[in-house]
Design a protein around this motif. Structure first.
Motif, PDB file in Angstrom:
ATOM      1  N   THR A  33       0.837  -1.189   0.000  1.00 59.77           N
ATOM      2  CA  THR A  33       0.000   0.000   0.000  1.00 59.77           C
ATOM      3  C   THR A  33       0.876   1.245   0.000  1.00 59.77           C
ATOM      4  O   THR A  33       1.783   1.370   0.823  1.00 59.77           O
ATOM      5  CB  THR A  33      -0.926   0.028   1.230  1.00 59.77           C
ATOM      6  OG1 THR A  33      -1.785  -1.116   1.196  1.00 59.77           O
ATOM      7  CG2 THR A  33      -1.775   1.287   1.240  1.00 59.77           C
ATOM      8  N   VAL A  34       0.607   2.139  -0.926  1.00 59.24           N
ATOM      9  CA  VAL A  34       1.301   3.422  -0.990  1.00 59.24           C
ATOM     10  C   VAL A  34       0.306   4.498  -0.584  1.00 59.24           C
ATOM     11  O   VAL A  34      -0.729   4.680  -1.232  1.00 59.24           O
ATOM     12  CB  VAL A  34       1.851   3.693  -2.403  1.00 59.24           C
ATOM     13  CG1 VAL A  34       2.493   5.080  -2.469  1.00 59.24           C
ATOM     14  CG2 VAL A  34       2.867   2.615  -2.794  1.00 59.24           C
ATOM     15  N   LYS A  42       0.971   9.393  -6.139  1.00 60.24           N
ATOM     16  CA  LYS A  42       0.541   7.994  -6.042  1.00 60.24           C
ATOM     17  C   LYS A  42       0.061   7.460  -7.392  1.00 60.24           C
ATOM     18  O   LYS A  42       0.496   6.407  -7.851  1.00 60.24           O
ATOM     19  CB  LYS A  42      -0.575   7.849  -4.996  1.00 60.24           C
ATOM     20  CG  LYS A  42      -0.211   8.311  -3.607  1.00 60.24           C
ATOM     21  CD  LYS A  42      -1.282   7.990  -2.573  1.00 60.24           C
ATOM     22  CE  LYS A  42      -2.654   8.542  -2.912  1.00 60.24           C
ATOM     23  NZ  LYS A  42      -2.697  10.017  -2.914  1.00 60.24           N
ATOM     24  N   SER A  43      -0.852   8.175  -8.023  1.00 58.82           N
ATOM     25  CA  SER A  43      -1.377   7.723  -9.315  1.00 58.82           C
ATOM     26  C   SER A  43      -0.309   7.800 -10.408  1.00 58.82           C
ATOM     27  O   SER A  43      -0.352   7.040 -11.382  1.00 58.82           O
ATOM     28  CB  SER A  43      -2.601   8.555  -9.710  1.00 58.82           C
ATOM     29  OG  SER A  43      -3.675   8.309  -8.818  1.00 58.82           O
ATOM     30  N   ASP A 160      -6.284   1.873  -7.701  1.00 59.20           N
ATOM     31  CA  ASP A 160      -6.190   3.330  -7.592  1.00 59.20           C
ATOM     32  C   ASP A 160      -7.412   3.844  -6.837  1.00 59.20           C
ATOM     33  O   ASP A 160      -8.404   4.235  -7.425  1.00 59.20           O
ATOM     34  CB  ASP A 160      -6.109   3.956  -8.994  1.00 59.20           C
ATOM     35  CG  ASP A 160      -5.751   5.430  -8.949  1.00 59.20           C
ATOM     36  OD1 ASP A 160      -5.650   5.979  -7.835  1.00 59.20           O
ATOM     37  OD2 ASP A 160      -5.572   6.035 -10.020  1.00 59.20           O
ATOM     38  N   GLU A 161      -7.358   3.789  -5.496  1.00 53.57           N
ATOM     39  CA  GLU A 161      -8.450   4.219  -4.621  1.00 53.57           C
ATOM     40  C   GLU A 161      -9.800   3.632  -5.058  1.00 53.57           C
ATOM     41  O   GLU A 161     -10.793   4.359  -5.158  1.00 53.57           O
ATOM     42  CB  GLU A 161      -8.542   5.752  -4.598  1.00 53.57           C
ATOM     43  CG  GLU A 161      -7.210   6.428  -4.364  1.00 53.57           C
ATOM     44  CD  GLU A 161      -7.188   7.312  -3.140  1.00 53.57           C
ATOM     45  OE1 GLU A 161      -8.040   7.133  -2.255  1.00 53.57           O
ATOM     46  OE2 GLU A 161      -6.318   8.167  -3.067  1.00 53.57           O
ATOM     47  N   VAL A 192      -2.834   2.231  -4.114  1.00 51.15           N
ATOM     48  CA  VAL A 192      -2.586   3.589  -3.660  1.00 51.15           C
ATOM     49  C   VAL A 192      -3.874   4.116  -3.040  1.00 51.15           C
ATOM     50  O   VAL A 192      -4.975   3.883  -3.545  1.00 51.15           O
ATOM     51  CB  VAL A 192      -2.105   4.520  -4.799  1.00 51.15           C
ATOM     52  CG1 VAL A 192      -0.818   3.995  -5.401  1.00 51.15           C
ATOM     53  CG2 VAL A 192      -3.162   4.709  -5.871  1.00 51.15           C
ATOM     54  N   THR A 193      -3.741   4.791  -1.906  1.00 54.33           N
ATOM     55  CA  THR A 193      -4.902   5.280  -1.178  1.00 54.33           C
ATOM     56  C   THR A 193      -4.476   6.374  -0.217  1.00 54.33           C
ATOM     57  O   THR A 193      -3.295   6.506   0.123  1.00 54.33           O
ATOM     58  CB  THR A 193      -5.586   4.137  -0.395  1.00 54.33           C
ATOM     59  OG1 THR A 193      -6.777   4.629   0.220  1.00 54.33           O
ATOM     60  CG2 THR A 193      -4.666   3.583   0.683  1.00 54.33           C
ATOM     61  N   HIS A 194      -5.442   7.174   0.222  1.00 49.69           N
ATOM     62  CA  HIS A 194      -5.190   8.105   1.321  1.00 49.69           C
ATOM     63  C   HIS A 194      -5.979   7.674   2.553  1.00 49.69           C
ATOM     64  O   HIS A 194      -5.979   8.371   3.562  1.00 49.69           O
ATOM     65  CB  HIS A 194      -5.579   9.538   0.919  1.00 49.69           C
ATOM     66  CG  HIS A 194      -7.040   9.704   0.626  1.00 49.69           C
ATOM     67  ND1 HIS A 194      -7.574   9.543  -0.623  1.00 49.69           N
ATOM     68  CD2 HIS A 194      -8.081   9.990   1.449  1.00 49.69           C
ATOM     69  CE1 HIS A 194      -8.885   9.737  -0.573  1.00 49.69           C
ATOM     70  NE2 HIS A 194      -9.212  10.004   0.663  1.00 49.69           N
TER      71      HIS A 194
END
Length: 211
Positions: A33-34, A42-43, A160-161, A192-194
């Protein structure tokens, strides 16, 4: 590493501004996970892996998938599947035709239909092949998008989220479904996520950018 996804000394910059640096191996069935806020790159990392990085970015390093370097391969030859926060189903095609789009060319119509029906059955959508995507709920669309991607037989999976537009209950269900199927197929996963909950649920190594 013969199997899995390897990012070897990958660095991405824009102009003179360095955005990120990643050096990591993701084994079959594992999740990296980034995390980081919007705009941190990220993207952009996913675009580099898929071969769609915009020309105003500069990247160095290598991407390896199942023992083959794919850094400079054409995007359609990389065998990397990706799921976005939007399901991106084709509105002019039925659910079954959307799934069939992911299948490799060739094979009889009967075989292709059987694979589509099997995929729908796997995610609890048996009998949905003739449905219009517009009639599906958000969770159903997410399941169709996942199976369409898996039918293309990728060797690695990028996220991607993909859960960010789902409500909390549905989010947990779809997230579990995605990770379970990736593990069952021994696919290396880069997400990738926040969202910290998504990162915890993935259960793998977490890399934080811009922190």
């Amino acid at each position: 590493m013969d199997k899995g996804l390897s990012l070897r000394n990958v660095t991405i910059s824009k102009g003179d501004v360095p955005l990120l640096s990643v050096n990591h191996d993701i084994g079959p069935g594992e999740v990296l996970t980034v995390m980081g806020p919007s705009g941190v790159g990220k993207s952009t990392l996913l675009a580099f892996i898929t071969g769609t990085l915009a020309q105003d970015f500069e990247a160095t390093g290598e991407v390896w998938l199942d023992g083959h370097e794919i850094t400079h391969a054409p995007p359609h030859r990389r065998r990397v599947g990706i799921l976005f926060q939007d399901d991106l189903l084709f509105p002019h095609l039925s659910v079954g035709a959307n799934l069939a789009f992911g299948l490799a060319q060739g094979g009889s119509s009967r075989d292709r239909l059987a694979k589509v029906d099997e995929a729908l059955d796997e995610v609890g959508l048996k009998g949905f092949a003739d449905r219009d995507p517009a009639t599906l709920s958000g969770g159903q669309k997410a399941r169709v998008a996942l199976m369409r991607m898996l039918l293309s037989e990728p060797c690695g999976l990028l996220l991607d989220e993909p859960f960010s537009r789902l409500d909390a209950t549905l989010r947990a269900q779809v997230r579990e479904m995605v990770f379970d199927r990736a593990r069952a197929r021994e696919l290396p996963v880069l997400m990738v996520t926040h969202d910290a909950e998504d990162a915890r649920a993935a259960g793998g190594v977490i890399v934080t950018l811009g922190g």
